[in-house]
Design an enzyme around this catalytic site. Structure first.
Site, mmCIF file in Angstrom:
data_model
loop_
_atom_site.group_PDB
_atom_site.id
_atom_site.type_symbol
_atom_site.label_atom_id
_atom_site.label_comp_id
_atom_site.label_asym_id
_atom_site.label_seq_id
_atom_site.Cartn_x
_atom_site.Cartn_y
_atom_site.Cartn_z
ATOM 1 N N ASN A 126 0.878 -1.171 0.000
ATOM 2 C CA ASN A 126 0.000 0.000 0.000
ATOM 3 C C ASN A 126 0.914 1.219 0.000
ATOM 4 O OD1 ASN A 126 -1.759 2.074 0.555
ATOM 5 N ND2 ASN A 126 -2.286 1.387 2.639
ATOM 6 N N TRP A 127 1.037 1.822 -1.172
ATOM 7 C CA TRP A 127 1.988 2.937 -1.301
ATOM 8 C C TRP A 127 1.499 4.200 -0.596
ATOM 9 C CZ3 TRP A 127 4.116 3.151 -7.058
ATOM 10 C CH2 TRP A 127 4.859 1.985 -7.303
ATOM 11 N N LYS A 128 0.201 4.233 -0.238
ATOM 12 C CA LYS A 128 -0.395 5.449 0.348
ATOM 13 C C LYS A 128 -0.116 6.643 -0.573
ATOM 14 C CE LYS A 128 -0.165 3.288 4.803
ATOM 15 N NZ LYS A 128 -0.147 3.413 6.250
ATOM 16 N N HIS A 133 -9.594 1.376 4.763
ATOM 17 C CA HIS A 133 -8.327 1.569 5.492
ATOM 18 C C HIS A 133 -8.578 2.510 6.668
ATOM 19 C CE1 HIS A 133 -4.248 2.702 6.497
ATOM 20 N NE2 HIS A 133 -3.870 1.605 5.863
ATOM 21 N N GLU A 187 -6.931 4.862 7.841
ATOM 22 C CA GLU A 187 -6.657 6.284 7.587
ATOM 23 C C GLU A 187 -7.870 6.943 6.943
ATOM 24 O OE1 GLU A 187 -2.899 5.699 5.556
ATOM 25 O OE2 GLU A 187 -2.041 5.069 7.474
ATOM 26 N N GLU A 230 -5.600 -4.761 10.616
ATOM 27 C CA GLU A 230 -4.570 -3.735 10.793
ATOM 28 C C GLU A 230 -4.844 -2.956 12.075
ATOM 29 O OE1 GLU A 230 -2.588 -2.734 6.791
ATOM 30 O OE2 GLU A 230 -4.187 -1.310 7.144
ATOM 31 N N GLY A 273 2.418 2.262 10.777
ATOM 32 C CA GLY A 273 3.387 3.337 10.612
ATOM 33 C C GLY A 273 4.083 3.742 11.906
ATOM 34 N N SER A 279 3.322 -2.161 10.389
ATOM 35 C CA SER A 279 4.772 -2.227 10.614
ATOM 36 C C SER A 279 5.390 -3.589 10.293
ATOM 37 C CB SER A 279 5.111 -1.778 12.047
ATOM 38 O OG SER A 279 4.685 -0.438 12.249
ATOM 39 N N GLY A 325 2.691 -1.157 4.288
ATOM 40 C CA GLY A 325 2.770 0.277 3.988
ATOM 41 C C GLY A 325 4.210 0.686 3.746
ATOM 42 N N GLY A 326 4.832 1.278 4.762
ATOM 43 C CA GLY A 326 6.183 1.850 4.629
ATOM 44 C C GLY A 326 7.177 0.932 3.934
HETATM 45 P P1 PGA Z 1 2.712 0.238 7.702
HETATM 46 O O1 PGA Z 1 1.245 0.477 7.075
HETATM 47 O O2 PGA Z 1 3.223 -1.060 7.115
HETATM 48 O O3 PGA Z 1 3.506 1.427 7.260
HETATM 49 O O4 PGA Z 1 2.541 0.163 9.180
HETATM 50 C C1 PGA Z 1 0.368 -0.589 6.851
HETATM 51 C C2 PGA Z 1 -0.911 -0.057 6.253
HETATM 52 O O5 PGA Z 1 -1.369 1.018 6.628
HETATM 53 O O6 PGA Z 1 -1.528 -0.725 5.386
#
Ligand code: PGA
Length: 257
Positions: A15-17, A99, A101, A171, A177, A214, A235-236
């Site tokens: 997930n590149w966000k 998600h 966010e 999640e 993150g 993470s 994500g990251g």
């Molecule tokens: P993260 O994000 O791996 O940076 O914790 C995961 C996500 O939000 O899908």
């Protein structure tokens, strides 16, 4: 590539966000494609403007691509929105819905998430439904209640047949993150709870439940060794091809065990 939704193999999705530029993405996509082919399924969910770029780079590879959100409406006067049909038109096979966010920052309710999930699967996309509790909810003992509400709303909207056409991603918000990963045991407990909640035993047994929060190359193997953890939503670490490929390798290795 289209993901085989009928087989519960491990799956790793990036997930590149809201990251990237055409130049950065070229390098990242080349890095991902340079990885050895692997038995674990793989996909990336990129920002809308870069779907063309992902398609052009990944077509013919074993990496699927998709988006991070979609509209619940099929078409019409919805300025700034993107429909499921548009995603299909760009060769997407995946889309993330719900998600945390978006739930937190854009006020997406579980009802709206369910409508988006329905729009995605009706168009033939594999919807990745995100669920998870905040730290306050976990510490207040509300994890199962929160996850159940998020899952049940979608189950009621699309039935178990609809759930069978998607993937669930657990999640925990406190792990996203933050560098603070859920322990394999903490994640496994919630994954088992989610699987147990899917009424139909066959659908439950075949459902892929990803862990997100993470995940890195260094902790992926122990998470993916858990019986109900079928891969990760990353994500990251998906922005670094070496990390992302290390996570995919850990998923493949877990399948061979
Ligand atoms: P993260 O994000 O791996 O940076 O914790 C995961 C996500 O939000 O899908």
């Amino acid at each position: 590539m289209t993901l085989d939704i009928d087989v519960r193999g491990k799956l790793v999705v990036g997930n590149w966000k809201m990251h990237g530029s055409t130049a950065e993405n070229d390098a990242l996509l080349a890095g991902i494609l340079a990885g050895a082919s692997s038995s674990a399924g793989c996909g990336i969910c990129v920002p809308f403007p870069y779907l063309f770029q992902a398609r052009d780079a990944l077509r013919g590879s074993d990496v699927a691509w998709g988006a991070q959100n979609l509209s619940e409406h099929p078409k019409g006067a919805y300025t700034g929105e993107i429909s499921a049909a548009m995603l299909c038109d760009l060769g997407c096979s995946l889309v993330i819905v719900g998600h945390s966010e978006r739930r937190a920052l854009e006020g997406e309710s579980s009802g709206r998430v369910a409508a988006k999930y329905r729009a995605a699967i009706e168009a033939g996309l594999t919807a990745i439904l995100c669920v998870g509790e905040t730290l306050e909810q976990r510490e207040g003992g509300a994890t199962e209640r929160v996850v159940a509400e998020q899952l049940d709303t979608v189950l009621e909207a699309v039935g178990v047949e609809g759930i069978a056409r998607g993937v669930v991603a657990y999640e925990p918000v406190w792990a996203i993150g933050t560098g603070r990963t859920a322990t394999p045991r903490q994640a496994q407990d919630v994954h088992a709870f989610i699987r147990g909640r899917i009424g139909d035993p066959d659908v439950a047994a075949g459902l892929r439940i990803l862990y997100g929060g993470s995940v890195k190359g260094a902790n992926a193997a122990e998470l993916f060794a858990m019986p109900d953890i079928d891969g990760g939503l990353i994500g990251g670490a998906s922005l670094d091809p070496r990390e992302f490929l290390a996570i995919r390798s850990a998923a493949s290795a877990a399948m061979e065990r």
